[in-house]
Design a protein around this motif. Structure first.
Motif, mmCIF file in Angstrom:
data_model
loop_
_atom_site.group_PDB
_atom_site.id
_atom_site.type_symbol
_atom_site.label_atom_id
_atom_site.label_comp_id
_atom_site.label_asym_id
_atom_site.label_seq_id
_atom_site.Cartn_x
_atom_site.Cartn_y
_atom_site.Cartn_z
ATOM 1 N N GLU A 213 0.813 -1.221 0.000
ATOM 2 C CA GLU A 213 0.000 0.000 0.000
ATOM 3 C C GLU A 213 0.845 1.269 0.000
ATOM 4 N N LEU A 214 2.125 1.128 -0.366
ATOM 5 C CA LEU A 214 2.972 2.293 -0.597
ATOM 6 C C LEU A 214 2.791 2.751 -2.042
ATOM 7 N N GLY A 215 3.393 3.889 -2.383
ATOM 8 C CA GLY A 215 3.439 4.268 -3.781
ATOM 9 C C GLY A 215 4.252 3.250 -4.563
ATOM 10 N N ASN A 216 3.989 3.134 -5.874
ATOM 11 C CA ASN A 216 4.762 2.214 -6.703
ATOM 12 C C ASN A 216 5.799 2.994 -7.521
ATOM 13 N N ARG A 217 6.466 2.305 -8.446
ATOM 14 C CA ARG A 217 7.501 2.959 -9.255
ATOM 15 C C ARG A 217 6.922 4.149 -10.033
ATOM 16 N N ARG A 218 5.728 3.971 -10.579
ATOM 17 C CA ARG A 218 5.090 5.041 -11.330
ATOM 18 C C ARG A 218 4.895 6.283 -10.444
ATOM 19 N N ALA A 219 4.492 6.069 -9.196
ATOM 20 C CA ALA A 219 4.288 7.176 -8.271
ATOM 21 C C ALA A 219 5.620 7.867 -7.954
ATOM 22 N N ALA A 220 6.672 7.071 -7.772
ATOM 23 C CA ALA A 220 7.990 7.648 -7.475
ATOM 24 C C ALA A 220 8.474 8.522 -8.630
ATOM 25 N N VAL A 221 8.297 8.038 -9.847
ATOM 26 C CA VAL A 221 8.717 8.809 -11.019
ATOM 27 C C VAL A 221 7.924 10.110 -11.121
ATOM 28 N N ALA A 222 6.618 10.041 -10.888
ATOM 29 C CA ALA A 222 5.776 11.245 -10.944
ATOM 30 C C ALA A 222 6.230 12.264 -9.896
ATOM 31 N N TYR A 223 6.546 11.785 -8.687
ATOM 32 C CA TYR A 223 7.013 12.661 -7.617
ATOM 33 C C TYR A 223 8.323 13.342 -8.020
ATOM 34 N N LEU A 224 9.267 12.562 -8.542
ATOM 35 C CA LEU A 224 10.563 13.117 -8.925
ATOM 36 C C LEU A 224 10.437 14.096 -10.087
ATOM 37 N N GLN A 225 9.600 13.765 -11.054
ATOM 38 C CA GLN A 225 9.404 14.679 -12.179
ATOM 39 C C GLN A 225 8.865 16.021 -11.712
ATOM 40 N N ASN A 226 7.964 15.985 -10.755
ATOM 41 C CA ASN A 226 7.407 17.224 -10.219
ATOM 42 C C ASN A 226 8.473 18.016 -9.436
ATOM 43 N N GLU A 227 9.265 17.305 -8.617
ATOM 44 C CA GLU A 227 10.299 17.974 -7.832
ATOM 45 C C GLU A 227 11.378 18.578 -8.733
ATOM 46 N N TRP A 228 11.649 17.912 -9.858
ATOM 47 C CA TRP A 228 12.718 18.363 -10.749
ATOM 48 C C TRP A 228 12.358 19.671 -11.455
ATOM 49 N N LYS A 229 11.076 20.005 -11.457
ATOM 50 C CA LYS A 229 10.643 21.261 -12.077
ATOM 51 C C LYS A 229 10.940 22.465 -11.182
ATOM 52 N N LYS A 230 11.203 22.223 -9.899
ATOM 53 C CA LYS A 230 11.435 23.308 -8.952
ATOM 54 C C LYS A 230 12.854 23.851 -9.103
ATOM 55 N N PRO A 231 13.080 25.119 -8.755
ATOM 56 C CA PRO A 231 14.430 25.701 -8.831
ATOM 57 C C PRO A 231 15.415 24.908 -7.976
ATOM 58 N N PHE A 232 16.624 24.733 -8.495
ATOM 59 C CA PHE A 232 17.638 23.952 -7.789
ATOM 60 C C PHE A 232 18.379 24.815 -6.772
ATOM 61 N N ASP A 233 18.486 24.310 -5.543
ATOM 62 C CA ASP A 233 19.235 24.965 -4.470
ATOM 63 C C ASP A 233 20.019 23.867 -3.760
ATOM 64 N N ASP A 234 21.355 23.915 -3.852
ATOM 65 C CA ASP A 234 22.159 22.828 -3.303
ATOM 66 C C ASP A 234 22.188 22.818 -1.776
ATOM 67 N N ARG A 235 21.626 23.840 -1.136
ATOM 68 C CA ARG A 235 21.591 23.845 0.332
ATOM 69 C C ARG A 235 20.451 22.973 0.858
#
Length: 367
Positions: A213-235
């Motif tokens: 009942e966790l997210g699956n691979r598809r959910a993980a990819v969707a999450y990462l794709q959304n996060e990757w759209k945000k401005p990058f800050d190495d801190r």
């Protein structure tokens, strides 16, 4: 005019079922030709079409349910499949009566059938065929069902598209009926809500691992794709923990899949209970999990990884002829200048996981 042209994408490799599907395609094509021709459909012709449809449904549904019974298909699928059959019969009967009473045009019946065939063949029936194929290969019905969930992505997209089209047509039909008979207003509202719940359920199923009942691979990819759209800050950025259960294959192979499933579910729960509410935990497949955290850094994720490792190390599961002492290997990574895409982040965490395993397991690796 051919509404559907039979091709290999409709094939389930169950000969009887495929032949019946061809009959359905031909029947809907003929109905479409009649509806969209200049001549108005007579009640007699409509009666003939519906009589043929009812005969098809009776034979086809019976044969599908016989197949499910013969191969002892997992009851989760059997229940959903039979429910789909019943819902189709009820909805088709309602639409047929509405057409006969001139409440709606026959095109509404046609649109329902056109969407339903996509759902039925590309979705439900092809998923059934995959499960039967796995069962023939020696998998248990439960494992066959779970295995199909791992690969269901290839069928989910067209299925959801067809479902959304069905909802749109049905909603339009309901609005027309409501304008003709105000007393149906509450029924329309209830129906729309019910259809929306089904749609939400389908979307959730597409992004959820059925065992843990966790997210699956598809959910993980969707999450990462959304996060990757945000401005990058190495801190403070997106970080990743890749987790692999040590000696899982040995337990799964020697103690059986039920014992393996127990390990997976307990580890999944322990990981979920060890992280923040904002952290996203997914099962990628097999015994591999991932924890994704936003607005964090490598220092935080190393501490979290160690916390998870310690929690798992307190688990001890006894099986008929073996014991699994809680042990996991972890690889950590954060988004930085070297990770151009989310795939690079996952690879980097996976490389850390490999180092942890090479170093003796039950530890954390980072490159």
């Amino acid at each position: 005019m051919l509404t559907f042209k039979w091709n290999k994408s409709y094939v389930t490799n169950i000969d009887t079922i495929d032949e019946q599907h061809k009959m359905l395609v031909n029947m809907i094509n003929k109905l479409g030709e009649s509806i969209f021709s200049k001549e108005r459909l007579s009640v007699d012709i409509l009666d003939k079409y519906f009589e043929n449809l009812a005969l098809y449904a009776k034979v086809h549904f019976r044969d599908e349910e016989v197949y499910m019974s013969e191969f002892n298909v997992d009851e989760r699928h059997q229940n959903a499949h039979k429910h789909a059959h019943n819902m189709f019969l009820q909805e088709a009967a309602k639409l047929y009566e509405a057409v006969k009473n001139d409440l709606i045009g026959p095109e509404f019946l046609f649109h329902f059938l056109a969407n339903w065939i996509s759902i039925h063949i590309l979705g439900t029936d092809k998923i059934l065929a995959k499960q039967i194929n796995f069962i023939k290969q020696g998998k248990s019905p439960k494992n066959a069902f779970d295995s199909v969930q791992e690969i269901v992505d290839e069928t989910v997209a067209p299925l959801l598209y067809a479902v959304n089209q069905l909802f749109s047509r049905t909603t339009n039909m309901n609005h027309r009926i409501m304008s003709l008979n105000k007393s149906l207003e509450e029924q329309v509202k209830a129906r729309t809500e019910e259809l929306q719940k089904v749609n939400n359920t389908l979307k959730a199923m597409a992004l959820t691992d059925s065992l843990t009942e966790l997210g699956n691979r598809r959910a993980a990819v969707a999450y990462l794709q959304n996060e990757w759209k945000k401005p990058f800050d190495d801190r403070v950025t997106i970080t990743c923990i890749m987790i692999d259960i040590d000696k899982f294959k040995h337990i799964n192979d020697t103690q059986g899949h039920e014992c393996g499933d127990k390990v997976l579910k307990i580890v999944a729960r322990a990981i979920r209970d060890s992280v923040r509410n904002d952290d996203f935990v997914c099962r990628l497949g097999g015994d591999e999990f991932v924890v994704l955290s936003n607005n964090t850094n490598l220092t935080y994720i190393m501490k979290l990884a160690e916390h998870i490792r310690l929690q798992i190390s307190q688990i001890r599961l006894e099986f008929p002829s073996d014991v699994w002492e809680g042990s996991i290997s972890l690889g950590v990574a954060q988004r930085d200048d070297s990770t151009k895409t989310y795939i690079d982040l996952l690879k980097k965490a996976d490389e850390g996981l490999y180092l942890a395993k090479q170093a003796g397991r039950n530890q954390i690796g980072c490159v």
